[in-house]
Design a protein around this motif. Structure first.
Motif, mmCIF file in Angstrom:
data_model
loop_
_atom_site.group_PDB
_atom_site.id
_atom_site.type_symbol
_atom_site.label_atom_id
_atom_site.label_comp_id
_atom_site.label_asym_id
_atom_site.label_seq_id
_atom_site.Cartn_x
_atom_site.Cartn_y
_atom_site.Cartn_z
ATOM 1 N N THR A 21 0.821 -1.191 0.000
ATOM 2 C CA THR A 21 0.000 0.000 0.000
ATOM 3 C C THR A 21 0.862 1.251 0.000
ATOM 4 O OG1 THR A 21 -1.691 -1.179 1.216
ATOM 5 C CG2 THR A 21 -1.821 1.211 1.259
ATOM 6 N N VAL A 59 -10.075 -3.965 -2.395
ATOM 7 C CA VAL A 59 -9.960 -2.579 -2.835
ATOM 8 C C VAL A 59 -11.191 -1.788 -2.404
ATOM 9 C CG1 VAL A 59 -9.703 -1.035 -4.809
ATOM 10 C CG2 VAL A 59 -8.506 -3.226 -4.786
ATOM 11 N N THR A 62 -11.069 -0.897 1.250
ATOM 12 C CA THR A 62 -10.210 0.243 1.561
ATOM 13 C C THR A 62 -10.949 1.551 1.293
ATOM 14 O OG1 THR A 62 -8.137 -0.925 1.202
ATOM 15 C CG2 THR A 62 -8.093 1.444 0.903
ATOM 16 N N ALA A 63 -11.754 1.595 0.252
ATOM 17 C CA ALA A 63 -12.559 2.780 -0.017
ATOM 18 C C ALA A 63 -13.562 3.027 1.098
ATOM 19 C CB ALA A 63 -13.282 2.633 -1.351
ATOM 20 N N ASN A 121 -4.999 7.859 2.729
ATOM 21 C CA ASN A 121 -5.982 6.829 2.412
ATOM 22 C C ASN A 121 -6.387 6.860 0.944
ATOM 23 O OD1 ASN A 121 -7.012 5.172 4.864
ATOM 24 N ND2 ASN A 121 -6.753 7.241 5.681
ATOM 25 N N LEU A 125 -5.729 3.721 -1.558
ATOM 26 C CA LEU A 125 -6.733 3.174 -2.465
ATOM 27 C C LEU A 125 -6.215 3.171 -3.898
ATOM 28 C CD1 LEU A 125 -9.597 2.227 -3.214
ATOM 29 C CD2 LEU A 125 -10.309 4.631 -3.164
ATOM 30 N N GLN A 128 -3.706 0.361 -4.451
ATOM 31 C CA GLN A 128 -4.346 -0.946 -4.543
ATOM 32 C C GLN A 128 -5.020 -1.117 -5.897
ATOM 33 O OE1 GLN A 128 -6.764 -1.779 -1.126
ATOM 34 N NE2 GLN A 128 -5.126 -1.294 0.308
ATOM 35 N N CYS A 129 -5.626 -0.044 -6.389
ATOM 36 C CA CYS A 129 -6.190 -0.100 -7.744
ATOM 37 C C CYS A 129 -5.095 -0.431 -8.759
ATOM 38 C CB CYS A 129 -6.840 1.232 -8.103
ATOM 39 S SG CYS A 129 -8.341 1.620 -7.181
ATOM 40 N N ALA A 164 -10.917 8.575 -6.587
ATOM 41 C CA ALA A 164 -9.941 9.010 -5.587
ATOM 42 C C ALA A 164 -9.182 10.243 -6.044
ATOM 43 C CB ALA A 164 -8.975 7.862 -5.282
#
Length: 543
Positions: A21, A59, A62-63, A121, A125, A128-129, A164
């Motif tokens: 991350t 994912v 995390t959002a 954060n 995200l 991770q995407c 994001a």
């Protein structure tokens, strides 16, 4: 999905499958966490179709949850934290406690928790995407999944990445409408960080411009539109879809003042019909009959296009869940309690444009019943016992009002704009109070009515600050000279609730003065940890 989240303990892990991350938080001085907990290897994560699906679920989680200073989640980046932060930067809610005071009074610094956790954060995200995009591309090359399936996962990831990055631009950059995007943007990272060499590469991604960020946001959304299905079986509107990508483009293009683009995208979702009722040919989106429909039936309704799922096993907890943070400490409807943190501003509640018999006053507002503190609160989120209310990201009502504004900006007293406005408004007001074209003396009056409607319809959904900043350069519709509006302080409220009075409609003094657009506090500072780690990034001026 909830069973999967619980099984893999996603609340306690950096990523569902331990993928690396990209984070930068004050409690962790490293730019990237290279030691995720409860991790499967990346080769395992993308070795089977089942594991790939779990990676994608991670994912989304995390959002939902995010983390606070590297610990438990508090609704970053798309839970209560982000939604209330956007409301607190505006004037339509009043901060009642110290929880959001820094945001409310624009006293944030490069080391305060609010901007640090939003930045970290959102980039977590994004990373991770990016890791999923890289992973599914390789999995398709190996024959683990078909290319079409890989493209779908990549499209979901690119939709979330666009979401994001748009949030980052709104928080940390001057708006696109200031200089057509020529102001500094944010680093648009598209490489998944899963090794030290990639960390070093990503540390050198410059800010670029806001226009460059918007171009990449739209490219991500175009890819998502092309490769996502109209519906996702079993997930409803908590997974990205073709319609969600199109709907989000209407928002992005509205921020660019690309009114023709808003109209073109909206037409794909049925907004070009000559009159209501409006129904989207993609996914059959339509307004619910009652304005509280998307919130009473937040798991299953015709209006929600994309929402972030919450549930007992995955939410921001009492420090970051929507019903807890928005709700009053006591109410007469169901006895459930919130935390008395933010109230609806009496100046919005008493505004002349919000008529007395609008049903949203009773369906979506609730009065605190505690003696001596009878404030009105937003009542869109109402399950504090389980913190299960979904976070609404975009609804069909917004698409209609986005396109209504676009029509009203491009043609004088356009009846198409009026019809779209009325579709949203008329379900809440009696026939005698409904608009006709004769109610408006000119084009600006119709546009102002649409902007007023947005303040009522989207109260408590985090849309107020985005609207303030995209209107900042408009001499007719800007708020407070284009800056941060003046704020009511809790000391100015009458605890009896008499400030909220639609009969006499008093104006409550805004004791915290407006902040001009030129003030450096208008946008948030980039966190110090990012500045320390990234040799090519510059801080926003003034911090």
């Amino acid at each position: 999905m909830k069973k999967v989240l619980k099984q893999f303990k996603i609340k306690e892990t950096v990523f569902a499958l331990g993928l690396l991350t990209l984070v930068c938080v004050s409690s962790c001085k490293k730019f990237t966490d290279l030691n995720p907990k409860s991790a499967l290897s990346e080769s395992s994560a993308f070795s089977t179709p089942a594991n790939i699906e779990l990676a994608m679920v991670g994912v989304y989680n995390t959002a939902t949850v995010g983390s606070y200073n590297g610990g438990a989640g508090r609704g970053y980046p798309f839970g209560a934290a982000s939604i209330i932060q956007a409301e607190m930067r505006g004037e339509d809610m009043v901060n009642l406690a110290s929880f959001y005071q820094i945001t409310y009074e624009s006293t944030i610094t490069s080391s305060t928790a609010n901007n640090i956790n939003m930045w970290s954060n959102l980039y977590a995200l994004i990373n991770q995407c990016n890791v999923v995009i890289d992973g599914v591309t390789e999995a398709a090359a190996k024959g683990t999944i078909p290319t079409s399936v890989a493209n779908k996962y990549a499209a979901e990831s690119r939709f979330l990445r666009a979401l994001a990055f748009h949030e980052l631009v709104i928080d940390f950059c001057r708006p696109y409408v200031d200089g057509n995007g020529n102001k500094p943007g944010v680093p648009y990272r598209t490489v998944g960080v899963n090794s030290v060499d990639k960390v070093q590469d990503q540390l050198k991604v410059p800010r670029g411009t806001v226009a460059e960020d918007y171009a990449q946001i739209l490219a991500d959304l175009d890819f998502a539109e092309e490769n996502l299905p109209a519906n996702t079986a079993g997930a409803g509107f908590t997974r990205a879809t073709k319609g969600a990508a199109i709907a989000f483009k209407t928002r992005v293009k509205l921020h660019m003042n690309d009114f023709a683009g808003v109209i073109t995208e909206g037409a794909k979702l049925g907004t070009s019909a000559p009159a209501g009722p409006f129904t989207s040919p993609i996914s059959n989106y339509t307004l619910t009959a009652s304005p509280d429909g998307p919130f009473v039936s937040y798991k299953n309704n015709s209006e929600s296009i994309f929402s972030i799922e919450n549930g007992p096993a995955s939410n921001g907890d009492v420090n970051g869940a929507l019903p807890n943070m928005f709700g009053p400490a006591a109410n007469a409807l169901n006895g459930q309690v919130g935390r008395n943190l933010v109230a609806t501003s009496p100046n919005l509640y008493n505004a002349a444009f919000w008529i007395n018999n609008d049903s949203r006053r009773t369906l979506l507002q609730i009065q605190q019943t505690t003696v001596g503190a009878k404030y009105y609160f937003n009542y869109k989120y109402r399950e504090p016992a389980t913190s299960s209310d979904y976070a609404p990201i975009i609804r069909y009502a917004e698409v209609l009002l986005n396109v209504a504004e676009a029509y009203s900006r491009t043609a004088a007293l356009d009846t198409r704009a009026l019809n779209l406005l009325n579709a949203v408004r008329n379900r809440a007001v009696p026939v005698a109070s409904q608009y006709t074209i004769a109610n408006f003396t000119n084009q600006n009056a119709l546009t102002q009515a649409i902007l007023n409607e947005r303040r009522i319809e989207f109260a408590g959904e985090g849309r107020r600050w985005p609207d303030i900043t995209r209107l900042s350069q408009d001499p007719t519709f800007q708020v407070a000279g284009g800056g941060v509006p003046a704020k009511i302080l809790v000391t100015a409220l009458n605890g009896s609730g008499s400030n909220w009075d639609v009969i006499n409609r008093p104006v409550t003094l805004a004791a915290k003065g407006a902040l001009p657009y030129s003030d450096f506090h208008y946008i948030w500072p980039i966190p110090q940890d990012e500045l320390n780690a990234n040799p090519v990034i510059a801080q926003n001026p003034g911090y």
